[in-house]
Write a protein that holds these residues in place. Structure first.
Motif, short mmCIF file in Angstrom:
data_model
loop_
_atom_site.label_atom_id
_atom_site.label_comp_id
_atom_site.label_asym_id
_atom_site.label_seq_id
_atom_site.Cartn_x
_atom_site.Cartn_y
_atom_site.Cartn_z
N ARG A 193 0.82 -1.35 0.08
CA ARG A 193 -0.06 0.11 -0.04
C ARG A 193 0.83 1.46 -0.01
N ALA A 194 0.57 2.38 -0.57
CA ALA A 194 0.92 3.58 -0.25
C ALA A 194 0.34 4.58 0.65
N VAL A 195 1.04 5.36 1.56
CA VAL A 195 0.34 6.29 2.35
C VAL A 195 1.10 7.50 2.36
N LEU A 196 0.49 8.60 1.73
CA LEU A 196 0.70 10.00 1.51
C LEU A 196 0.15 11.02 2.54
N MET A 236 8.03 5.84 -7.28
CA MET A 236 7.16 6.94 -7.45
C MET A 236 6.77 7.97 -6.54
N LEU A 237 7.37 7.94 -5.18
CA LEU A 237 7.01 8.69 -4.24
C LEU A 237 7.87 9.83 -4.12
N GLU A 238 7.28 11.05 -3.68
CA GLU A 238 7.77 12.25 -3.42
C GLU A 238 8.98 12.18 -2.37
N GLY A 273 2.97 15.46 7.58
CA GLY A 273 1.67 15.88 7.44
C GLY A 273 1.35 17.59 7.83
N SER A 274 0.48 17.72 8.61
CA SER A 274 0.31 19.13 8.86
C SER A 274 1.00 19.96 9.60
N ASP A 306 5.42 11.79 1.62
CA ASP A 306 4.92 10.35 1.20
C ASP A 306 5.84 9.47 2.16
N ILE A 307 4.87 8.90 2.95
CA ILE A 307 5.56 8.15 4.27
C ILE A 307 5.47 6.80 4.17
N TRP A 308 4.64 6.17 3.18
CA TRP A 308 4.78 4.64 3.04
C TRP A 308 4.68 4.31 1.52
#
Lengths: 574, 295, 592, 285
Positions: free
Chosen positions: A328-331, A455-457, A475-476, A502-504
């Motif tokens: 999975r990806a987590v952004l 693909m992640l930043e 994040g914020s 992009d953390i995962w």
């Protein structure tokens, strides 16, 4: 002219139209060349209670609340006293004397008969517009600037209502001028309209989804995700997308997967509690390799917790959510600009690697409105992976491949059949119980993680890697952390920032490169246990010296972050 | 001895002024007073939404649980301690949207709990989205072109699932609603009332006045709650069908069958919460796995 | 090789006769045609003969057909895992014979239902027996072929026939005299056929043991059911899902006798909320499910965390994601159990290694849930739940189940979430005279009423999390074998306990400097104890049944110790001791 | 198209004599008589014995989670209305785990066909009580006998004004095939509740039990499917005589997919229009 950094707080009960004042003022100053940042603090109710909005008007880009405010507008005088500690010594308080309560404070008090003026020039419900006019007068700004924002805000309710509100605002403005009262800080028009965009995180997420070519949005109402769903619904006709309000979150994720299986780019959006209910569907997306984007809005838990507050306490949960193992990806975008581009990236990753992607945001980011430069549209429009050539022989949905990605085909393609299965399955997509096929399939799915990582930043490192103290966040918290670190560097501290969007899959190499030579790593995060610190150790083997943590449901203030870093940087453990 | 006022709890109320919830709250307190129950014997289980806040304003035990899950939670409380008078409370989004499946099975199971649904035809707390009972065409921020779906009819569902107490009340008809609540609270089985409740902030269609002009009590029309087909026809009467149409209130249907609590053998041995672990019985259960010696 | 007398003297074929202290017998065949009951009968027969037995059912996700087999391990010392190869295979059809032949060891024996001629193939005795024909002659059908086969095994392994007859009588008594007679006849016929045709063939004998003590024979699921009874469970809600359904069924069978409410509910979301309601009402409440059902319960577990409700959730892990392998085994929900649901709250995860450990873990789970008013997850898997284990005895622990008591207080003065030093507030059952219990899933103040105040939020968060300190003191220590040392230290959790212990025994026997650590109380994670234990190790290895090394990542996250090697298995089948020894040898350096 | 077109090679994992075989034949017959090619279909199935059916015919299939067939099916139909979408599952799958989605599907009335293999027991998990198990039925999870009335899906569907409600019997393949055909042709949500003997675990409602009780509406007894009151009465008839056939049919408008998706070309075939995105962005300027 010295830079302007003006803070203003508007407080009152839910339903008194605080948003109108904040949005209108922001509308004025955005179009007179300023950067504006608006955050809201609301209770989980529709009427009454104590809500307030912070507006920050500055000449340089800002990503967090002002530490101190120069003006406090109280639509309910009783609530003014709750904010006096945030008011600068020379700040002033605007109240309505008819409220019958007057805060005991040394601050200058500007009494404006808001309710009376509203009744005279419109209706009592327009008291907020009177306050708006009064506030603008105190800031010695041109009243004409109110015309366009008021028009935009009230157009929906008819021209007469817009005109009445403008009249009320005018009345408030004239009353203050007549009294000769002004605020110490004058905020003139400094430039023609700089043409900046001014939107919330939720709107940017919705806009990003539409820009990425989403075709179906399935959702269920839950703060703080509902504004994203409503943005998509408002623009559904124009953008040609289906926006479905469904019976529960389990239906939302499964309907999105059904649409994605049939070839339509699909997403859902929810908060932590709804995401729990979507976990089984997330696991289904992993096993069936069906592309889907899930936007998860964090708020304090556990369970219902604080429905309208903010938190960053679901990070580890998102990484392990769903039974079994699958890529999975987590952004985790920090602001509207990152949100727009991260959403497009999310759809591209989901489609190219046929995998679920989580866009992780929180209430603070979703509801804060800020000015950003511009939003470039994605150059290479998202070509859905299916455009490759049709297979000659019988199509096999899970055909083994080096990258782990099998060719995608829409069901309904002449002469071909698509079998997708939540059981373990062979390359054709039929049920299998074979140990060998199981191992091959687990490895095939796992291979996709490598491709996704590319693909992640990469994380943002400022001013550069290896400072004596490195502050890590995701994040914020980006706005507050950058400003705090800038302030500390000004005081001579050798401190830098590593901020992750992009953390995962976890960006192990770039994190190590940034932190290796640093003597002390500190994390800044809105949760109790320090989940980023624990993740750093789990994935990159780096042990943080301490964490600046806040978990009371409110976002960090810049001063608070700066103080926390300073305390930890001098070796006092966090 | 206990007046409705006795059942009030101090503390600030978070509902909008003029909200239909106030009518439901006072009817409930009146019903509890009439039944001469003791506060410590009453337990309200509620979901999430404006209706879910009701137990905070009543002097009783409560578990304010998850959105859509008040019914299974309430059944858990009741089966664990049948001595409690258990009431499940929630809004239409809560009970008919998120918790629709659980509601169907609650009608079927027929546990001895009362279930009061604050049906305002909109999601209030999340600021005005269409709910399952919103009429077709209801414009909201989430459905700008108006909902495409017909409103869900909870009474028809309850009747089809052979519910044993299927009723509808109106928040504005305090006296009639109190009467229905007393019946539901005394009912030996699943006492369900769909309560029409105006939402002053977000539902400008089904206002207090709109209901006032349309509701009537089927009790005054010799309605026989045992006649299932007649009850189903009554349940379908709604202005959506014809704008001048009336809205029936009262007890629609009451299938005659024993409650779940009466039939579950285990409950005949007293409240499970009171059950003491009996070491001797446990040892016997362990011994059942012992492989006997050589014959 | 045929001979005039119709039977063959295999001694001439050079098969050696050895008495093996650790024998594996496999019973294989199509689902639904008696393979399961034949396996059960043989298992009980061997226990009756005085042996320790461990039986693992390899089952397909179907009701009929396909290929199922039970691997039954017989030995004089307790075992907690199976071996890769079998000494004897009883196959009830041709396909089963083909599938299982490869597992036979050198000199092993395959008995299968066929009229063909016996032969030796690659040093293995292939002994076809017309079981179905014999059964039909006696008036039976295909399901009775297995009983004929068991009779043949008695002859081959010189097991006492009367032990088999006694078990058959008990097992089929309920089905009437005719069934009893038919089964006895088939066993007898098989015994005679075997004694005549295959005299002195079998390389391994499972004679009756002289020393004998009565033992319990039960599955992991039954052990957990018993643990719940011992803990005084009062409420069980569940939804059918392999491999947890056996727990629902066991407790349903005991419901009336023990006064337990056992409810099958419409779905898992309703299950966890019903259990939460019962826990709020003061009942000792539990459920059991597998990964997919657990995913639907995650929101409810968060409610238990916030409303501080004592409840127990047993998770029987199986290969995912999604439906995956419904009847196989895996350990891929460790991080999910540790981190699931929004935000943070104290929770416990116990990962017992054997059926016996699972019994005591279930009792402890209720104790911890009640004393710390928190959700407790008992993390098991299909291997532990479905296997049959022989256990010496199960003592009834005096489960200290008292809830935090409450001194008397003025009428209507009770505050459910009173802030205390330990973080545990006094608990009261709703329905207590003149008191009110108010609880909710939203943030609340000490009385249980909703509160959005920031200061209150911090105080309540810290109050809840203080319970972790108390929980850490309650944690059972690490299980270390053979001792503290070991250049190579291998770490595992849950049911890998048995296979790893056996592998370490093998390698230590070969002179390897190796030690193992089994973590059963895994959340809150025993970081301090494990860090101390791993401090001296040259190589740290994690062994787990999943594909991403979740235990390894959890160890590194909580202790900073990164394991140097990870051994994984994720084909749905359990580790075996000998198989694991082989994979560990190159790391630990035993003399192979 | 001939039914054999739909034969697939995947080995069938049902028990010999299972009612599912009859349903499989009826599905193949219905599809071939409607001239639908395998690639035009889109089956969505849950978990249990029934949902394995599409694995045993040539079709497009999304075999998803237990109880979650309907939302997936609606998502697929919205994405590509040209697909013939058929949701398939058992009684536990559809009326227990999936009860809330069943309610919502009745309300939405999208053009999908829903085949429920109703064997009144949980088969694959070996014999627990199901929502449609009869009162008093002893099962492994209710040793004291079922205490609740059976979940009557057809009666619920009729009470909520479903567009097409039918009940079939796995033992009468031609009749069942006819019902499935009508269900597929029906423009909105079509429910076919199929009585299906489970040879392994339901020893009460066996094939023989059904044969003595089942009678055909419209053949053995006249029936007007548009008469809702009559249909509701017939749907509740159980015991000695059990009606099969089209119970109820109404003129309810199906869910307007073009309106919902704001366009006529299928969602799956649409590409994002950059001009729209620029317009939306500009509104924040």
């Amino acid at each position: 002219m010295a830079g302007i950094d003006f803070g203003l707080i508007v407080t009152g009960q839910a339903g008194q139209g605080l948003q109108v004042i904040a949005q209108a003022l922001a509308g004025v100053f955005v179009r007179s060349g300023y950067h504006v940042f608006v955050s809201q603090d609301v209770m989980s109710r529709i009427r009454g209670g104590h809500n307030f909005t912070r507006v920050r008007i500055a000449t340089k880009p800002v990503g967090a609340d002002a530490d101190r405010a120069q003006m406090l507008v109280a639509l309910d005088a009783k609530l003014a006293s709750l904010h006096l500690s945030e008011l600068a010594d020379d700040g002033l308080v605007l109240i309505d004397p008819d409220d019958g309560s007057r805060p005991e404070t040394g601050h200058e008090i500007v009494a404006v008969p808001l309710r009376r003026l509203a009744r005279e020039h419109g209706r009592e419900v327009m008291t907020n517009s009177v306050a708006l006019g009064a506030a603008l007068a105190l800031l010695q700004h041109d009243p004409e600037a109110l015309r366009r924002p008021i028009q935009e805000l009230f157009a929906g309710k008819g021209q007469a209502v817009a005109d009445e509100n403008l009249a009320c605002a005018r009345a408030g403005f004239d009353f203050v001028c007549a009294e000769g009262r002004t605020c110490r800080e004058r905020i003139p028009r400094i430039a023609e309209d700089a043409g900046r965009l001014f939107l919330t995180g939720a709107q940017a997420l919705g806009l990003g989804a539409i820009a990425a070519g989403v075709r179906l949005v399935a959702g269920y109402p839950m703060s703080p995700a509902t504004p994203i769903f409503e943005f998509c619904a408002r623009n559904a006709a124009e953008a040609g997308i289906a926006v479905e309000l469904v019976e529960d979150e389990i239906a939302a994720i499964n309907m999105a997967l059904g649409a994605a299986f049939a070839g339509a780019r699909a997403m859902t959006c929810t908060a932590g509690g709804g995401f729990c209910l979507m976990n089984e569907g997330l696991s289904l997306a992993g096993m069936t390799e069906t592309p889907v984007v899930i936007m998860v809005g964090m708020r304090p838990g556990p369970a219902t917790g604080l429905a309208t507050r903010t938190a960053q306490a679901d990070l580890l949960f998102c990484l392990s959510a769903g039974h079994g193992e699958f890529p999975r990806a987590v952004l985790a975008p920090a602001d509207p600009e990152q949100a727009f581009h991260a959403t497009i990236r999310a759809f591209r990753i989901a489609e190219e690697f046929q995998t679920p992607v989580i866009v992780l945001f929180d209430q603070f980011m979703a509801d804060a409105t800020r000015t950003i430069g511009n939003l470039q549209l994605p150059i290479a429009n998202l070509q859905s992976a299916e455009r490759q050539s049709l297979p000659e022989g019988a199509y096999r949905r899970y055909e083994a491949s080096e990258s782990g990605v099998s060719p995608f085909l829409r069901p309904g393609t002449k002469g071909q059949l698509v079998y997708v299965d939540s059981d373990e399955h062979n390359e054709e997509g039929h049920i299998t119980e074979s140990a060998e096929v199981r191992v091959r399939m687990v490895e095939k799915r796992a291979r996709k993680a490598g491709g996704i990582a590319v693909m992640l930043e990469p994380p943002e490192v400022w001013p550069g890697p290896g400072r004596k103290t490195m502050v890590v966040g995701f994040g914020s918290t980006r706005g507050a952390v950058l400003e705090a670190v800038e302030r500390l560097r000004g005081k001579g501290l050798d401190v830098g920032v590593l901020h992750i969007c992009d953390i995962w899959p976890f960006p192990i190499d770039s994190v190590r490169a940034a932190l290796e030579d640093s003597r002390r790593v500190i994390t800044v995060e809105n949760n109790w246990s320090g989940q980023v610190a624990r993740l750093l150790r789990q994935e990159a083997g780096i042990t943080a010296a301490g964490s600046v943590r806040r978990f009371d449901g409110r976002q960090f203030a810049v001063a608070e972050v700066a103080a926390g870093i300073e305390r930890l940087a001098e070796g006092k453990t966090g | 001895m206990l007046t409705a006022e006795y059942w009030s709890r101090a503390g600030e109320n978070a509902w909008c002024p003029g909200c239909g919830n106030f009518g439901i709250l006072s009817a409930l307190k009146q019903a509890l007073a009439e039944l001469q129950l003791e506060p410590w014997r009453v337990c309200i289980v509620s979901g999430i939404g404006q209706a879910g806040k009701l137990p905070h304003y009543v002097k009783c035990n409560f578990l304010h649980g998850l959105h859509g899950r008040a019914l299974p939670t309430a059944i858990g409380v009741k089966l664990a301690n049948p001595g409690l008078k258990v009431i499940a409370v929630g809004g239409d989004g809560d009970m008919y949207g998120e918790g629709g499946g659980a509601l169907l099975h609650a009608f079927r199971r027929n546990p001895e709990i009362a279930c009061f649904v604050h049906n305002n035809g909109v999601y209030g707390l999340t600021k005005g989205q269409a709910s399952p009972t919103s009429a077709a065409g209801f414009r909201t921020r989430a459905t700008p072109e108006g909902t495409a779906l017909p409103g869900f009819n909870p009474l028809a569902a309850g009747i089809a699932m052979s519910g044993t107490f299927v009723a509808r009340g109106f928040a504005g008809d305090r006296e009639g609603l109190t009467r229905l609540m007393v019946l539901a609270l005394k009912h030996k089985g699943f006492g369900f009332i769909d309560i029409l409740q105006p939402c002053v902030t977000y539902n400008k269609v089904n206002t207090h006045k709109w209901y006032q002009e349309r509701v009537f009590d089927i009790g005054t029309r010799q309605h026989d709650p045992l006649d299932i087909e007649r009850a189903l026809e009554r349940a379908r009467e709604w202005p959506e069908a014809d704008p001048e149409g009336r809205i029936p209130l009262g007890l629609f249907y009451s299938a005659q069958r024993p409650s779940y609590d009466e039939q579950l053998p285990v409950l005949r041995q007293g409240a499970p919460v009171e059950a003491r672990p009996d070491p001797r019985k446990v040892e016997q259960a362990i011994e059942e796995f012992r492989q006997h010696g050589r014959d | 090789m045929g001979s005039a007398t119709g039977w063959l003297d295999w001694r001439a074929a050079g098969s050696r006769i050895t008495i093996v202290t650790d024998v594996t017998v496999v019973v294989a065949g199509e689902a639904g045609l008696g393979v399961q009951s034949a396996g059960t009968v043989l298992t009980r027969q061997l226990v009756r003969q005085g042996y320790h037995v461990f039986a693992y059912p390899n089952v397909m996700s179907r009701i009929r057909g396909g290929h199922n087999f039970t691997s039954i391990r017989v030995s004089e010392r307790p075992k907690a895992g199976i071996r890769t190869q079998a000494n004897v295979v009883l196959a009830l059809d041709e396909q089963a014979a083909q599938e299982r032949k490869a597992d036979l060891i050198e000199g092993g024996v395959l008995v299968y239902d066929s009229p063909a001629e016996p032969m030796i193939e690659a040093g293995r005795s292939i002994l076809p027996v017309p079981m179905t024909a014999i059964a039909k002659r006696l008036g039976g059908g295909p399901p009775h072929a297995g009983v004929v086969g068991l009779g043949v095994l008695c002859a081959l392994n010189s097991q006492p026939l009367r032990a088999l007859q006694a078990v058959l009588k008990e097992q089929f008594e309920a089905r009437g005299a005719e069934a009893g007679r038919l089964n006895a006849a088939c066993a007898q016929a098989g015994f005679e056929y075997g004694r005549e045709r295959f005299r002195g063939v079998c390389p391994c004998l499972i004679p009756e043991l002289a020393s004998w003590e009565s033992r319990l024979l039960l599955t992991g699921a039954q052990a957990i059911g018993l643990g719940a009874l011992a803990a005084g469970v009062q409420f069980y809600a569940g939804y059918p899902m392999s491999p947890s359904t056996a727990i629902l069924e066991y407790l349903a069978g005991k419901a009336e006798e023990f006064g337990i409410v056992v409810e099958q509910v419409e779905d898992e979301v309703s299950v966890i909320n019903m259990v939460a309601g019962a826990a709020f009402a003061g009942a000792r409440a539990m459920t059991a499910t597998s990964g997919g059902g657990f995913a639907l319960m995650v929101e409810g577990i968060g409610l238990a965390g916030m409303a501080e409700l004592p409840l127990v959730v047993v998770v029987g892990m199986r290969p995912g994601p999604a439906t995956g392998f419904p009847t196989r085994t895996e350990q891929a929900e460790l991080l999910y159990a540790a981190d699931c649901s929004q935000d943070e709250f104290p929770r416990v995860v116990l990962a017992p290694g054997t059926a016996e450990q699972a019994f005591y873990a279930t009792v402890r789970a209720f104790g911890l849930a009640q004393r710390f008013q928190s959700p407790v997850i008992v993390l098991t898997d299909q291997f532990l739940l479905d296997s049959s284990w022989t256990v010496g005895n199960l003592q009834l622990p005096i489960a200290n189940l008292q809830l935090a008591g409450r001194q008397s207080g003025a009428a209507y003065s009770f505050r459910r979430f009173e802030i205390t030093e330990s973080g545990v507030s006094p608990f009261l059952r709703p329905g207590t005279r003149e008191q009110l219990v108010m609880s909710m899933g939203g943030e609340h103040d000490e009385s249980g009423l909703g509160s959005e105040d920031a200061g209150n939020r911090v105080r309540m968060m810290e109050k809840r999390m203080r319970k972790l300190e108390g929980l850490r003191q309650e944690a059972a220590g690490l299980h270390e074998f053979p001792g503290r040392g070991g250049a190579t230290v291998v770490v595992c959790f849950g049911s890998v306990f048995g296979p790893l212990r056996e592998a370490v025994e093998i390698l230590a026997g070969e002179g390897a400097d190796i030690g193992m650590v089994h973590i059963s109380d895994i959340v809150p994670f025993p970081a301090k104890e494990l860090a101390q234990r791993l401090a001296g190790a040259k190589t740290v290895v994690c062994v787990e049944q999943n594909s991403t090394g979740q235990l390894a990542r959890l160890v590194r996250r909580e202790t900073g110790f990164g394991p140097d090697e990870i051994i994984l298995r994720f084909d749905g089948r359990p580790f075996t001791g000998d198989g694991l020894a082989e994979r560990l040898r190159p790391i630990a350096g035993g003399a192979g | 198209m001939k039914p054999q077109e739909f034969n697939s090679t995947d080995p069938i994992a049902w028990c010999p004599g299972c009612g599912n075989f009859g349903i499989r034949e009826a599905v193949k017959l219905a599809l071939s008589e409607l001239g639908i090619a395998p690639w035009q279909t889109c089956f969505v199935s849950g978990i249990g014995q029934a949902p394995k059916l599409p694995h045993y015919i040539t079709c497009n299939l999304f075999n998803g989670l237990h109880g979650r067939t309907l939302p997936v099916a609606i998502g697929a139909k919205l994405a590509n209305p040209e697909l013939v979408v058929i949701a398939e599952g058992g009684d536990g799958d559809g009326y227990a785990e999936g009860a809330n989605h069943f309610l919502a599907a009745l309300r939405r009335n999208a053009d999908i066909t829903y085949l429920v293999h109703d064997n009144q027991i949980y088969g694959l998990t070996k014999g627990q009580t199901s929502p449609t198990s009869e009162m008093g039925m002893v099962t492994r999870s209710t040793p004291w006998g079922v205490i609740m009335p059976a979940f009557n899906a057809p009666a619920l569907a009729i009470a909520l004004d479903a567009g097409f409600v039918a009940r079939g019997f796995a033992g009468n393949v031609p009749h069942l095939a006819g019902l499935i055909q009508q269900a597929i042709r029906h423009p909105g949500f079509a429910l076919v509740d199929i009585l299906q003997p489970c040879v392994s675990f339901n020893k009460v409602n066996t094939a023989k039990w059904y044969r003595h009780r089942v009678y055909e509406l419209g053949k053995d007894e006249p029936h007007d499917p548009t008469d809702r009151r009559r249909a509701f009465f017939k749907a509740r008839e159980w015991g000695d005589r059990i009606p099969i056939g089209v119970l109820y049919r109404s003129e309810r408008r199906p869910y307007d997919i073009a309106r919902a998706t704001h366009g006529t070309t299928p969602l799956a075939a649409r590409e994002p229009d950059p001009a729209v995105i620029t317009r939306l962005t500009e509104r924040f300027r």
